[in-house]
Scaffold this motif. Structure first.
Motif, PDB file in Angstrom:
ATOM      1  N   UNK A 238      -4.090  -3.288  37.413  1.00 12.52           N
ATOM      2  CA  UNK A 238      -4.839  -5.037  37.319  1.00 12.52           C
ATOM      3  C   UNK A 238      -4.377  -5.777  36.379  1.00 12.52           C
ATOM      4  N   UNK A 239      -4.655  -5.033  35.104  1.00 13.78           N
ATOM      5  CA  UNK A 239      -4.023  -5.635  34.231  1.00 13.78           C
ATOM      6  C   UNK A 239      -2.220  -5.457  33.858  1.00 13.78           C
ATOM      7  N   UNK A 240      -2.095  -4.400  34.699  1.00 12.78           N
ATOM      8  CA  UNK A 240      -0.679  -4.961  34.809  1.00 12.78           C
ATOM      9  C   UNK A 240       0.362  -6.136  35.435  1.00 12.78           C
TER      10      UNK A 240
ATOM     11  N   UNK B 183      -0.958 -14.381  33.919  1.00 14.67           N
ATOM     12  CA  UNK B 183      -2.401 -15.032  34.799  1.00 14.67           C
ATOM     13  C   UNK B 183      -3.157 -15.739  33.531  1.00 14.67           C
ATOM     14  N   UNK B 184      -3.221 -16.780  33.757  1.00 14.85           N
ATOM     15  CA  UNK B 184      -3.891 -17.169  32.617  1.00 14.85           C
ATOM     16  C   UNK B 184      -5.992 -17.438  32.698  1.00 14.85           C
TER      17      UNK B 184
ATOM     18  N   UNK C  93     -14.546  -3.557  41.803  1.00 14.87           N
ATOM     19  CA  UNK C  93     -13.952  -4.789  40.971  1.00 14.87           C
ATOM     20  C   UNK C  93     -13.809  -5.314  40.001  1.00 14.87           C
ATOM     21  N   UNK C  94     -14.903  -6.140  39.341  1.00 13.69           N
ATOM     22  CA  UNK C  94     -15.306  -6.838  39.252  1.00 13.69           C
ATOM     23  C   UNK C  94     -15.339  -5.907  37.094  1.00 13.69           C
ATOM     24  N   UNK C  95     -15.318  -4.828  37.549  1.00 14.71           N
ATOM     25  CA  UNK C  95     -15.558  -3.935  36.451  1.00 14.71           C
ATOM     26  C   UNK C  95     -13.574  -4.200  36.065  1.00 14.71           C
ATOM     27  N   UNK C  96     -13.193  -3.286  37.123  1.00 14.47           N
ATOM     28  CA  UNK C  96     -12.090  -3.478  36.484  1.00 14.47           C
ATOM     29  C   UNK C  96     -11.590  -4.640  35.800  1.00 14.47           C
ATOM     30  N   UNK C  97     -11.667  -6.087  36.320  1.00  7.08           N
ATOM     31  CA  UNK C  97     -11.875  -7.140  36.262  1.00  7.08           C
ATOM     32  C   UNK C  97     -11.559  -6.968  34.982  1.00  7.08           C
ATOM     33  N   UNK C  98     -13.037  -7.626  33.893  1.00  3.79           N
ATOM     34  CA  UNK C  98     -13.657  -7.293  32.644  1.00  3.79           C
ATOM     35  C   UNK C  98     -12.135  -6.114  31.613  1.00  3.79           C
TER      36      UNK C  98
ATOM     37  N   UNK D 133      -8.734  -4.463  27.953  1.00  6.31           N
ATOM     38  CA  UNK D 133      -6.999  -3.178  27.391  1.00  6.31           C
ATOM     39  C   UNK D 133      -6.539  -4.273  27.487  1.00  6.31           C
ATOM     40  N   UNK D 134      -5.712  -5.343  27.575  1.00 14.11           N
ATOM     41  CA  UNK D 134      -5.130  -6.504  26.998  1.00 14.11           C
ATOM     42  C   UNK D 134      -5.339  -6.925  25.675  1.00 14.11           C
TER      43      UNK D 134
END
Length: 276
Positions: A115-117, A124-125, A142-147, A152-153
């Protein structure tokens, strides 16, 4: 500016084009539940699905007349493409990480990196995703991964998107609550009532997901709700420990969640949540 474009800018708290936004959800059909009434007005928005919608146990596949999970996954992809075409979103804007349905919680770190990649590659803004609410384990994963991807970014010194949420379902005091958020006074809602053309588009999209007709039948609210995501402590069970998924064999129990989150945070070398 139309309501859908105004929605994105309001959530981002800055002018934003649809091409700078993404929808990241767990399953084919989640995009329709969450934002189906707005998608026809958001050309260029990217839509990413974490799972292929096909549990590897064959109960669901056989229920809908498929002998293999592969055939079921292919059917769900066809349904998704048809639903997106109904909203004017081309197949080229769709991306799937192909994680098995009901197994996202077992791959938190891998999903986070992917997701970060995507966020970095697409610049993405704003991302719209699931609340952390205990409805389905793939939703919470999915929510965890987005946050975690945003964190990470940030750690890498890269631009990171604003996170917003769409309303799905959670367990309330009197049973299942559909298309509403768990209460959070710090995150006011944006409520959009669907006019007849937008509701007709959403109805057509819902109808495209033929294998999920029974599951989607209760989602009849002509209102869509959005909010900026609050800061979650993913190490604690969502929704105060009231987990709808604990009543179903959906690949996770609440007892397992904290350990999986801790392992993913350690692998990603992130500071503990909550993350701003």
């Amino acid at each position: 500016m139309g309501a859908a474009a105004t929605l994105l800018s309001s959530l981002a708290e800055a002018p934003i084009a649809p091409a700078e936004a993404a929808v990241v959800v767990a399953h084919p059909d989640d995009e329709t539940i969450g934002i189906g009434g707005q998608l026809r007005h958001l050309p260029g928005i990217a839509v990413l699905h974490v799972t292929d919608g096909a549990p590897r146990g064959l109960e669901d596949a056989r229920l809908y007349g498929f002998a293999t999970w592969q055939a079921y996954a292919e059917a769900r992809q066809r349904e998704l493409v048809a639903a997106m075409e109904a909203a004017g979103i081309p197949a080229a804007k769709l991306l799937c990480l192909d994680v098995p349905d009901q197994q996202a919680c077992r791959r938190l770190a891998t999903i986070t990196r992917a997701v970060a990649a995507q966020f970095a590659a697409r610049e993405t803004r704003l991302v719209l995703t699931h609340p952390y609410e205990g409805g389905h384990p793939d939703h919470d994963a999915t929510g965890f991964a987005v946050h975690a991807a945003r964190r990470l970014l940030q750690r890498q010194g890269a631009a990171a998107p604003v996170i917003a949420e769409m309303a799905f379902y959670h367990l309330g005091a009197d049973g299942l609550v559909l298309q509403r958020f768990p209460p959070d006074e710090a995150s006011p809602e944006i409520v959009l009532e669907l006019d007849e053309p937008n509701w007709e588009t959403k109805r057509r999209m819902l109808a495209c997901h033929e294998t999920q007709r029974r599951t989607l039948a209760p989602f009849t609210d002509r209102v869509e709700r959005f909010r900026r995501a609050p800061a979650y402590d993913f190490a604690r069970l969502s929704n105060g420990g009231r987990l709808h998924y604990d009543a179903y064999p959906w690949g996770l129990t609440g007892l397992e969640w904290p350990g999986l989150v801790a392992a993913a945070i350690a692998e990603l070398e992130l500071d503990p949540p909550p993350w701003p």
